[in-house]
Design a protein around this motif. Structure first.
Motif, PDB file in Angstrom:
ATOM      1  N   GLU A  21       0.839  -1.203   0.000  1.00  0.00           N
ATOM      2  CA  GLU A  21       0.000   0.000   0.000  1.00  0.00           C
ATOM      3  C   GLU A  21       0.870   1.248   0.000  1.00  0.00           C
ATOM      4  O   GLU A  21       1.866   1.324   0.724  1.00  0.00           O
ATOM      5  CB  GLU A  21      -0.895   0.005   1.244  1.00  0.00           C
ATOM      6  CG  GLU A  21      -1.787   1.219   1.374  1.00  0.00           C
ATOM      7  CD  GLU A  21      -2.585   1.232   2.670  1.00  0.00           C
ATOM      8  OE1 GLU A  21      -3.279   2.229   2.920  1.00  0.00           O
ATOM      9  OE2 GLU A  21      -2.495   0.251   3.437  1.00  0.00           O
ATOM     10  N   ALA A 130      -6.425   5.720   2.400  1.00  0.00           N
ATOM     11  CA  ALA A 130      -6.367   4.660   1.393  1.00  0.00           C
ATOM     12  C   ALA A 130      -7.231   5.043   0.206  1.00  0.00           C
ATOM     13  O   ALA A 130      -8.176   5.815   0.338  1.00  0.00           O
ATOM     14  CB  ALA A 130      -6.874   3.345   2.012  1.00  0.00           C
ATOM     15  N   ARG A 134     -11.128   0.852  -1.423  1.00  0.00           N
ATOM     16  CA  ARG A 134     -10.188  -0.215  -1.092  1.00  0.00           C
ATOM     17  C   ARG A 134     -10.312  -0.586   0.375  1.00  0.00           C
ATOM     18  O   ARG A 134     -10.273   0.284   1.246  1.00  0.00           O
ATOM     19  CB  ARG A 134      -8.766   0.213  -1.392  1.00  0.00           C
ATOM     20  CG  ARG A 134      -7.753  -0.915  -1.227  1.00  0.00           C
ATOM     21  CD  ARG A 134      -6.367  -0.442  -1.620  1.00  0.00           C
ATOM     22  NE  ARG A 134      -5.409  -1.516  -1.581  1.00  0.00           N
ATOM     23  CZ  ARG A 134      -4.807  -1.927  -0.467  1.00  0.00           C
ATOM     24  NH1 ARG A 134      -5.059  -1.315   0.663  1.00  0.00           N
ATOM     25  NH2 ARG A 134      -3.935  -2.922  -0.501  1.00  0.00           N
ATOM     26  N   LYS A 136      -8.798  -2.379   3.655  1.00  0.00           N
ATOM     27  CA  LYS A 136      -7.533  -2.834   4.218  1.00  0.00           C
ATOM     28  C   LYS A 136      -7.730  -4.196   4.861  1.00  0.00           C
ATOM     29  O   LYS A 136      -8.546  -4.353   5.766  1.00  0.00           O
ATOM     30  CB  LYS A 136      -7.026  -1.832   5.263  1.00  0.00           C
ATOM     31  CG  LYS A 136      -6.561  -0.510   4.688  1.00  0.00           C
ATOM     32  CD  LYS A 136      -5.974   0.360   5.787  1.00  0.00           C
ATOM     33  CE  LYS A 136      -5.456   1.673   5.230  1.00  0.00           C
ATOM     34  NZ  LYS A 136      -4.857   2.517   6.290  1.00  0.00           N
ATOM     35  N   ARG A 142      -8.067 -11.910   3.238  1.00  0.00           N
ATOM     36  CA  ARG A 142      -8.695 -11.857   1.907  1.00  0.00           C
ATOM     37  C   ARG A 142      -8.962 -13.257   1.366  1.00  0.00           C
ATOM     38  O   ARG A 142      -9.998 -13.525   0.762  1.00  0.00           O
ATOM     39  CB  ARG A 142      -7.802 -11.074   0.945  1.00  0.00           C
ATOM     40  CG  ARG A 142      -7.725  -9.591   1.253  1.00  0.00           C
ATOM     41  CD  ARG A 142      -6.934  -8.833   0.193  1.00  0.00           C
ATOM     42  NE  ARG A 142      -6.790  -7.432   0.543  1.00  0.00           N
ATOM     43  CZ  ARG A 142      -7.718  -6.515   0.341  1.00  0.00           C
ATOM     44  NH1 ARG A 142      -8.862  -6.849  -0.233  1.00  0.00           N
ATOM     45  NH2 ARG A 142      -7.512  -5.257   0.684  1.00  0.00           N
TER      46      ARG A 142
END
Length: 289
Positions: A21, A130, A134, A136, A142
């Motif tokens: 990121e 961010a 999106r 985090k 994920r």
């Protein structure tokens, strides 16, 4: 004059890093020591910090791209300064066989500097938001969410800076559970991306159990006196230096390797190399595996 931001070797064995990121966006002001981006190495997620000040003029790679060490990831310079938009770009994660994304879309000029592992937060104390939309989340979170059909956007994270981690998914049920059965005409398999840590673990395991002769030594140990010794040592050390059973086992293994150098050796095809020093590693479970 603009300064190129390169992918630093943030661990002694790092060969490439995945840019998780961007913490600074194009056009943001940057001070020396500011955190530019989070980078996943073969050991952990580290901070890429600025070596010089200025404006982040350009991001050469997108979040999620994997970049070799010493490759350019961006530019820092004076606001409005023209810079080269090229660079290696790295290799973005593949999904379903799609080609990797190479370079992040250009934005307004700005500038940041290169990076080193940071022990603390950004010197300026500022954190850029961010990108819109999106979520985090750790790579493991994920993957689990994808397997269970969970929408990460509906969850709140308890990790650093609100990142969703594995424990945040415990007890969460999908709104509409997807059937695990393979539908006719559907994909026959699913490719799951590897973290840099997983890649390194897999490589080392292949090396250790592939062409290298493997043997196992086992024994039983009475640990009663060890427990007494640990209690005595901790009573002397106090809260400043708690000694665990792992510490004692590691010390015993290192001592045994010193006493039996034939076990502290490398197979070198035409000879065996024994080492005078003992370098011992211990596998520890972390959030992402």
């Amino acid at each position: 004059m603009a300064t190129k931001i390169v992918m630093e070797a943030l661990s002694p064995t790092m060969e490439e890093g995945r840019l998780v990121e961007w913490k600074k966006q194009e056009g943001d002001a940057v001070n020396p020591g500011d955190v530019l981006a989070e980078v996943e190495t073969d050991k952990a997620v580290m901070e890429l910090v600025a070596r010089t000040g200025g404006t982040l003029l350009k991001q050469l790679v997108a979040a999620g791209a994997t970049v070799p060490v010493s490759s350019a990831v961006g530019w820092i310079g004076a606001a409005g300064e023209s810079v080269d938009g090229g660079g290696t770009g790295g290799t973005a994660p593949r999904a379903g066989g799609q080609p990797p994304a190479a370079i992040a879309p250009a934005r307004a000029p700005s500038s940041p500097p290169g990076g080193l592992p940071a022990s603390g937060s950004a010197a300026s104390g500022q954190t850029s938001p961010a990108p819109a939309g999106r979520v985090k989340a750790s790579p493991l979170a994920r993957r689990i969410a994808g397997e269970r059909g969970l929408d990460l956007a509906t969850l709140s994270g308890s990790g650093p800076e609100g990142r969703i981690i594995r424990r945040d998914l415990e007890g969460v049920t999908p709104v509409a559970a997807a059937s695990p059965a393979v539908r006719p005409g559907g994909p026959a398999f699913l490719d799951l991306p590897l973290t840099q840590i997983r890649k390194t673990i897999a490589k080392r395991l292949v090396q250790s159990i592939g062409p290298i002769p493997t043997f196992y030594l086992t024994c039983e140990v009475d640990m009663e006196r060890v427990a007494e010794a640990r209690d005595a040592l901790n009573a002397v050390a106090g809260e400043q230096a708690k000694i665990s059973y792992n510490d004692i086992v590691l010390k015993a293994v290192a001592t045994a390797l010193h006493q039996h150098p034939a076990c502290n050796a490398w197979w070198m095809d035409d000879h065996v190399r024994t080492w005078n020093a003992v370098h011992l590693g211990m596998a520890v479970a972390v959030e992402d595996g």
